[in-house]
Design an enzyme around this catalytic site. Structure first.
Site, PDB file in Angstrom:
ATOM      1  N   ASN A   9       0.872  -1.174   0.000  1.00  0.00           N
ATOM      2  CA  ASN A   9       0.000   0.000   0.000  1.00  0.00           C
ATOM      3  C   ASN A   9       0.906   1.220   0.000  1.00  0.00           C
ATOM      4  O   ASN A   9       1.496   1.549   1.024  1.00  0.00           O
ATOM      5  CB  ASN A   9      -0.908  -0.024   1.245  1.00  0.00           C
ATOM      6  CG  ASN A   9      -1.764   1.232   1.357  1.00  0.00           C
ATOM      7  OD1 ASN A   9      -1.767   2.075   0.455  1.00  0.00           O
ATOM      8  ND2 ASN A   9      -2.480   1.365   2.459  1.00  0.00           N
ATOM      9  N   LYS A  11       0.150   4.213  -0.231  1.00  0.00           N
ATOM     10  CA  LYS A  11      -0.499   5.379   0.377  1.00  0.00           C
ATOM     11  C   LYS A  11      -0.281   6.609  -0.505  1.00  0.00           C
ATOM     12  O   LYS A  11      -0.200   6.474  -1.724  1.00  0.00           O
ATOM     13  CB  LYS A  11      -0.010   5.562   1.818  1.00  0.00           C
ATOM     14  CG  LYS A  11      -0.173   4.263   2.635  1.00  0.00           C
ATOM     15  CD  LYS A  11      -0.052   4.426   4.115  1.00  0.00           C
ATOM     16  CE  LYS A  11      -0.295   3.078   4.789  1.00  0.00           C
ATOM     17  NZ  LYS A  11      -0.213   3.157   6.241  1.00  0.00           N
ATOM     18  N   HIS A  94      -9.666   1.271   4.485  1.00  0.00           N
ATOM     19  CA  HIS A  94      -8.425   1.399   5.267  1.00  0.00           C
ATOM     20  C   HIS A  94      -8.688   2.307   6.468  1.00  0.00           C
ATOM     21  O   HIS A  94      -9.462   3.261   6.378  1.00  0.00           O
ATOM     22  CB  HIS A  94      -7.312   1.979   4.382  1.00  0.00           C
ATOM     23  CG  HIS A  94      -5.968   1.880   5.024  1.00  0.00           C
ATOM     24  ND1 HIS A  94      -5.556   2.756   6.000  1.00  0.00           N
ATOM     25  CD2 HIS A  94      -4.956   0.995   4.859  1.00  0.00           C
ATOM     26  CE1 HIS A  94      -4.333   2.406   6.400  1.00  0.00           C
ATOM     27  NE2 HIS A  94      -3.953   1.337   5.724  1.00  0.00           N
ATOM     28  N   GLU A 166      -5.756  -5.103  10.084  1.00  0.00           N
ATOM     29  CA  GLU A 166      -4.733  -4.096  10.374  1.00  0.00           C
ATOM     30  C   GLU A 166      -5.041  -3.393  11.697  1.00  0.00           C
ATOM     31  O   GLU A 166      -5.860  -2.464  11.734  1.00  0.00           O
ATOM     32  CB  GLU A 166      -4.698  -3.040   9.257  1.00  0.00           C
ATOM     33  CG  GLU A 166      -4.294  -3.584   7.916  1.00  0.00           C
ATOM     34  CD  GLU A 166      -3.640  -2.502   7.052  1.00  0.00           C
ATOM     35  OE1 GLU A 166      -2.567  -2.784   6.517  1.00  0.00           O
ATOM     36  OE2 GLU A 166      -4.181  -1.396   6.941  1.00  0.00           O
ATOM     37  N   GLY A 172       2.323   1.986  10.853  1.00  0.00           N
ATOM     38  CA  GLY A 172       3.301   3.066  10.775  1.00  0.00           C
ATOM     39  C   GLY A 172       3.998   3.372  12.087  1.00  0.00           C
ATOM     40  O   GLY A 172       4.645   4.402  12.233  1.00  0.00           O
ATOM     41  N   SER A 212       3.158  -2.475  10.233  1.00  0.00           N
ATOM     42  CA  SER A 212       4.599  -2.584  10.481  1.00  0.00           C
ATOM     43  C   SER A 212       5.187  -3.931  10.070  1.00  0.00           C
ATOM     44  O   SER A 212       6.098  -4.447  10.724  1.00  0.00           O
ATOM     45  CB  SER A 212       4.925  -2.255  11.949  1.00  0.00           C
ATOM     46  OG  SER A 212       4.534  -0.930  12.260  1.00  0.00           O
TER      47      SER A 212
HETATM   48  P1  13P Z   1       2.843   0.143   7.701  1.00  0.00           P
HETATM   49  O1  13P Z   1       3.342  -1.123   7.068  1.00  0.00           O
HETATM   50  O2  13P Z   1       3.620   1.352   7.249  1.00  0.00           O
HETATM   51  O3  13P Z   1       2.700   0.022   9.170  1.00  0.00           O
HETATM   52  O4  13P Z   1       1.366   0.395   7.118  1.00  0.00           O
HETATM   53  C1  13P Z   1       0.457  -0.635   7.159  1.00  0.00           C
HETATM   54  C2  13P Z   1      -0.714  -0.250   6.357  1.00  0.00           C
HETATM   55  O5  13P Z   1      -1.462   0.625   6.721  1.00  0.00           O
HETATM   56  C3  13P Z   1      -0.948  -0.965   5.102  1.00  0.00           C
HETATM   57  O6  13P Z   1      -2.189  -0.684   4.601  1.00  0.00           O
END
Ligand code: 13P
Length: 247
Positions: A9, A11, A94, A166, A172, A212
């Site tokens: 992802n 983002k 999400h 998640e 993050g 993460s």
């Molecule tokens: P991280 O891997 O940066 O923690 O993000 C996870 C996420 O939100 C994937 O959609």
């Protein structure tokens, strides 16, 4: 045996030119075909990234869509647009969209139905906040999110969707759920799918863990019986993604 599915992802990162560069740099090393690999990129990057990935097994996904076909919805993108641009998957619900863009379980369900009707595979995100985990309501909450997201979805269609667990506190933050914590909730998701449909659907549906995920923890997480891969944020933007895919 369910095939693993590992999605990046991206983002809100990468201009179209930067996205093509990243796709080009990763595509050789994440293309073994052992797992399904998806790059979920910003909408404006879908066309150039799909072109850059032609001839590989890597699929492209969107990160959001609207549940109407067309019309006066300034700023929104339809499922058909995603499909025509080259996306095979779309992330829906999400936690960042729930938190910052007023996404609800009900809009998630509408989007899931529209994605399926349009021929796009939804990656449905569910997960609890730290407060909710501390209150001990994680499994109840995730079961409810899953039930609402799949309302009116047929058994045949449900078997093809992807659900990403998640935990918000792990996104993050560098604070990954332990493999036991992730397994417990991914199993609860599979169980509720079995209750809504049957064992056949619950054994087919793929459940990812996200939060993460990195090169150091992927192998342990993906070895758990109910974790069928990952939804990877930060580490999907780096060469590290290769190590995650080839765990
Ligand atoms: P991280 O891997 O940066 O923690 O993000 C996870 C996420 O939100 C994937 O959609």
């Amino acid at each position: 045996m369910r095939k693993k599915i590992i999605a990046g992802n991206w983002k809100m990162n990468k201009t179209p030119a930067e996205a093509v560069q990243l796709a080009e740099s990763l595509k050789g090393s994440v293309n073994s075909g052992k797992a399904d690999v998806i790059f979920c990129v910003p909408a404006i990057d879908i066309i150039p990234v799909a072109k850059a990935l032609e001839g590989t097994n890597i699929a492209v996904g969107g990160q959001n869509m609207y549940f109407e076909d067309s019309g006066a919805f300034t700023g929104e993108i339809s499922a058909k647009m995603l499909l025509d641009a080259g996306a095979k998957y779309v992330i829906i619900g999400h936690s960042e969209r729930r938190q910052f863009f007023a996404e609800t379980d009900e809009t998630v369900n509408k989007k899931v139905l529209k994605a399926i009707e349009s021929g796009i595979i939804p990656i449905i995100c569910v997960g609890e906040s730290l407060t909710q985990r501390e209150q001990g309501i994680t499994v109840d909450l995730v079961r409810l999110q899953t039930k609402i997201a799949l309302k009116d979805v047929s058994a045949a269609d449900a078997a093809n969707v992807v659900i990403a667990y998640e935990p918000i506190w792990a996104i993050g933050t560098g604070k990954t759920a332990t493999s036991e914590q992730a397994q417990e909730v991914c199993k609860a998701i599979r169980d509720v799918v079995g209750e809504i449909y049957d064992k056949n659907v619950s054994e087919k549906i793929r459940v990812q863990y996200g939060g993460s995920v990195n090169a150091a923890n992927a192998a342990e997480l993906f070895a758990m019986p109910d974790i069928d891969g990952g939804l990877v944020g930060g580490a999907s933007l780096k060469a590290e993604f290769e190590k995650i895919v080839n765990y």
